[in-house]
Scaffold this motif. Structure first.
Motif: not given
Ligand SMILES: [Ca+2]
Length: 184
Positions: A111-135
């Motif tokens: 995992i190159y950037l754990s902040d991209l974890d959609p479950e925690h969405n630390k940056q609030g930047w994830i849109d969408g679930k699972g593999q379809a997520a966008r930043i």
């Protein structure tokens, strides 16, 4: 004594003009406060975008060290960088070894950037679930990404279209580029 008190006019409260002047001043002050808050918020959004681009760019470099190429499929060279944030998400977080299994099943992939974890969405930047997520950037527009397509920047370009949500990387003089953040 009686005559003197009758010549004094009783206080009638504010005149209409005074009321209007007061209301106008209050409205101007309120407008200044709102404008000030907007300014501060915009400044915060811009610095958030700068920080997020640094995080993503750093992860892209880490990915390149392992794989010899930057994230994103080579055949996708959209010059406007549109619809590429999901590829970044996939290579930097969801399925970096591209074997079709996500991080829940495939625990051996990096995992190159754990902040991209959609479950925690630390940056609030994830849109969408699972593999379809966008930043998304702080204005809720997708981050733009392209690789190896511009002469100025042979590695990759990563940027936010800014507050206006518009960008025109083919014409650097276009006004819509003024509020853009990042490299292109
Ligand atoms: Ca823009």
């Amino acid at each position: 004594m009686h005559q003197q008190s009758s010549t004094r006019r009783p206080r009638r409260g504010f005149t209409l003009i005074e009321m209007l002047a007061t209301i106008t001043i209050i409205m101007i002050l309120a407008g200044m406060v709102v404008a000030g808050m907007d300014y501060v918020k915009e400044k915060q959004r811009r610095s958030t975008a700068e920080m997020q681009i640094k995080l993503l760019a750093h992860a892209c470099e880490e990915f390149k060290l392992d794989w010899g190429f930057y994230p994103g499929r080579a055949d996708n060279t959209a010059s406007d960088g549109k619809n590429m944030s999901n590829e970044l998400f996939s290579d930097l977080y969801w399925d970096s070894n591209r074997d079709g299994t996500g991080p829940l099943q495939d625990t051996s992939q990096r995992i190159y950037l754990s902040d991209l974890d959609p479950e925690h969405n630390k940056q609030g930047w994830i849109d969408g679930k699972g593999q379809a997520a966008r930043i998304l950037d702080p204005w809720r527009n997708e981050y733009r990404y392209r690789k190896g397509t511009s002469a100025q920047n042979p590695d990759f370009d990563l940027w936010s279209p800014g507050k206006d949500g518009k960008t025109n990387p083919d014409n650097p003089k276009d006004k819509v580029n003024r509020d853009d953040i990042g490299n292109k």
